[in-house]
Scaffold this motif. Sequence first.
Motif, PDB file in Angstrom:
ATOM      1  N   TYR A 138      71.782  18.850  29.831  1.00 46.52           N
ATOM      2  CA  TYR A 138      72.716  17.749  30.547  1.00 46.52           C
ATOM      3  C   TYR A 138      72.805  16.831  29.499  1.00 46.52           C
ATOM      4  O   TYR A 138      71.742  16.358  28.710  1.00 46.52           O
ATOM      5  N   ILE A 139      73.956  15.960  29.280  1.00 41.88           N
ATOM      6  CA  ILE A 139      74.325  15.116  28.461  1.00 41.88           C
ATOM      7  C   ILE A 139      74.223  13.527  29.108  1.00 41.88           C
ATOM      8  O   ILE A 139      75.147  13.522  30.079  1.00 41.88           O
ATOM      9  N   ASP A 140      73.309  12.917  29.041  1.00 41.41           N
ATOM     10  CA  ASP A 140      72.906  11.666  29.634  1.00 41.41           C
ATOM     11  C   ASP A 140      73.691  10.552  28.831  1.00 41.41           C
ATOM     12  O   ASP A 140      73.712  10.417  27.673  1.00 41.41           O
ATOM     13  N   PRO A 141      74.715   9.759  29.435  1.00 41.35           N
ATOM     14  CA  PRO A 141      75.241   8.731  28.875  1.00 41.35           C
ATOM     15  C   PRO A 141      74.422   7.588  28.269  1.00 41.35           C
ATOM     16  O   PRO A 141      74.780   7.029  27.155  1.00 41.35           O
ATOM     17  N   VAL A 142      72.940   7.631  28.666  1.00 39.37           N
ATOM     18  CA  VAL A 142      72.146   6.581  28.143  1.00 39.37           C
ATOM     19  C   VAL A 142      71.010   7.401  27.207  1.00 39.37           C
ATOM     20  O   VAL A 142      70.909   6.784  26.033  1.00 39.37           O
ATOM     21  N   PHE A 143      70.430   8.330  27.827  1.00 44.50           N
ATOM     22  CA  PHE A 143      69.174   9.033  26.946  1.00 44.50           C
ATOM     23  C   PHE A 143      69.836  10.260  26.155  1.00 44.50           C
ATOM     24  O   PHE A 143      69.077  10.663  25.587  1.00 44.50           O
ATOM     25  N   GLY A 144      70.892  10.357  26.208  1.00 45.95           N
ATOM     26  CA  GLY A 144      71.532  11.652  25.219  1.00 45.95           C
ATOM     27  C   GLY A 144      71.457  13.023  25.730  1.00 45.95           C
ATOM     28  O   GLY A 144      71.413  12.967  26.907  1.00 45.95           O
ATOM     29  N   ASN A 145      71.030  13.794  24.766  1.00 46.81           N
ATOM     30  CA  ASN A 145      71.149  15.347  25.231  1.00 46.81           C
ATOM     31  C   ASN A 145      69.841  15.740  25.899  1.00 46.81           C
ATOM     32  O   ASN A 145      68.632  15.319  25.235  1.00 46.81           O
ATOM     33  N   ILE A 146      69.620  16.199  26.872  1.00 43.50           N
ATOM     34  CA  ILE A 146      68.340  16.615  27.558  1.00 43.50           C
ATOM     35  C   ILE A 146      68.720  18.154  27.785  1.00 43.50           C
ATOM     36  O   ILE A 146      69.631  18.670  28.645  1.00 43.50           O
ATOM     37  N   ARG A 147      67.611  18.975  27.294  1.00 42.17           N
ATOM     38  CA  ARG A 147      67.610  20.426  27.347  1.00 42.17           C
ATOM     39  C   ARG A 147      66.341  20.865  27.722  1.00 42.17           C
ATOM     40  O   ARG A 147      65.327  20.452  27.378  1.00 42.17           O
ATOM     41  N   SER A 148      66.262  21.903  28.406  1.00 42.39           N
ATOM     42  CA  SER A 148      65.058  22.518  29.060  1.00 42.39           C
ATOM     43  C   SER A 148      65.233  23.945  29.157  1.00 42.39           C
ATOM     44  O   SER A 148      66.325  24.765  29.744  1.00 42.39           O
ATOM     45  N   GLU A 149      63.972  25.063  28.692  1.00 45.36           N
ATOM     46  CA  GLU A 149      64.122  26.229  28.848  1.00 45.36           C
ATOM     47  C   GLU A 149      62.791  26.772  29.214  1.00 45.36           C
ATOM     48  O   GLU A 149      61.776  26.027  28.972  1.00 45.36           O
ATOM     49  N   TYR A 150      62.338  27.994  29.412  1.00 48.73           N
ATOM     50  CA  TYR A 150      61.119  28.190  29.911  1.00 48.73           C
ATOM     51  C   TYR A 150      60.789  29.688  29.482  1.00 48.73           C
ATOM     52  O   TYR A 150      61.849  30.525  29.520  1.00 48.73           O
ATOM     53  N   VAL A 151      59.390  30.047  29.274  1.00 47.90           N
ATOM     54  CA  VAL A 151      58.910  31.257  28.818  1.00 47.90           C
ATOM     55  C   VAL A 151      57.740  31.565  29.660  1.00 47.90           C
ATOM     56  O   VAL A 151      57.137  30.597  30.026  1.00 47.90           O
ATOM     57  N   GLY A 152      57.597  32.835  30.456  1.00 45.40           N
ATOM     58  CA  GLY A 152      56.658  33.051  31.208  1.00 45.40           C
ATOM     59  C   GLY A 152      55.970  34.257  31.418  1.00 45.40           C
ATOM     60  O   GLY A 152      56.925  35.396  31.065  1.00 45.40           O
ATOM     61  N   GLU A 153      55.008  34.484  32.050  1.00 44.64           N
ATOM     62  CA  GLU A 153      54.507  35.930  32.434  1.00 44.64           C
ATOM     63  C   GLU A 153      54.605  36.106  33.894  1.00 44.64           C
ATOM     64  O   GLU A 153      55.058  35.515  34.558  1.00 44.64           O
ATOM     65  N   PHE A 154      54.553  37.443  34.275  1.00 48.66           N
ATOM     66  CA  PHE A 154      54.880  37.595  35.729  1.00 48.66           C
ATOM     67  C   PHE A 154      53.384  38.369  36.285  1.00 48.66           C
ATOM     68  O   PHE A 154      52.635  38.980  35.338  1.00 48.66           O
TER      69      PHE A 154
END
Length: 257
Positions: free
Chosen positions: A70-86
């Motif tokens: 998400y690109i926020d006009p104040v905080f700039g670029n925000i990116r999140s991803e994840y890796v996990g086990e099952f």
Amino acid sequence: MKLQTLYKLFFVVVVTVFASCVDTLDKIGFTIQPENDRVSVGTDTLKLLSRTIQVDSVFSRTKYPILGEYIDPVFGNIRSEYVGEFYYPENQAFKDGAIIDSVRMTVSYSSIIGDSLAPMRLAVYKVIEELPKNKDYTNFDPKTKSDMSAPLGTKTFTGRNNTYRTETYYSGNTTQTIKIYEIFTKLPKSIGEDFLNEYKKPDHGMLKNTDTFREFFPGLYVTTNFGNSTILNVNLTSLNIFYKYLDPKGSSTKTDT
């Protein structure tokens, strides 16, 4: 006799009105409070300075990751991803004569940040190294522990897609029904075949307990590779293996179940 009575009545009325005019409640309480017990109240202005300090690790042991960009006009670029086990379900078993039909990963979420109609694309990669054990904070790059040559599967979605289910929660006399949106990503059938072949080994091979299962299937790396307008608050990520088998007691036509 009558005049005297009227005079007394008039006198009472005048006294009552006079007493009402001078009565006040402003000082009630303060007249009996000692001077030393009175509290003085005032205001002041303070100047505070703050700054952001980058740390070398982030908290990673969570059941509710966030996914997207998400690109926020104040905080700039925000990116999140994840890796996990099952977690492999206890006492899970394949039926005799099982034939793998398909494999699917499901990402479930109930809330989003950003544009609910803008397209995004989810990408799933296979983890090829065992993830760190018993660590609340980590700083490794998921790409270094995953096979990045090609994604196992991709899926284009929007934040408010048409695929959802409802869940109802009860708290006392209050009932709340929420929508759980789901993204289904088709994965290679070979993943399910590997599970089935391992299960057929003596003592079910590396599917016999959690520790050996972590070595057999280290996990999945989930990210996005298109779109920058939506972030999902993920409730659950599940891996589903669908298979068919012939039930000798349940089919008079000897068709697959």
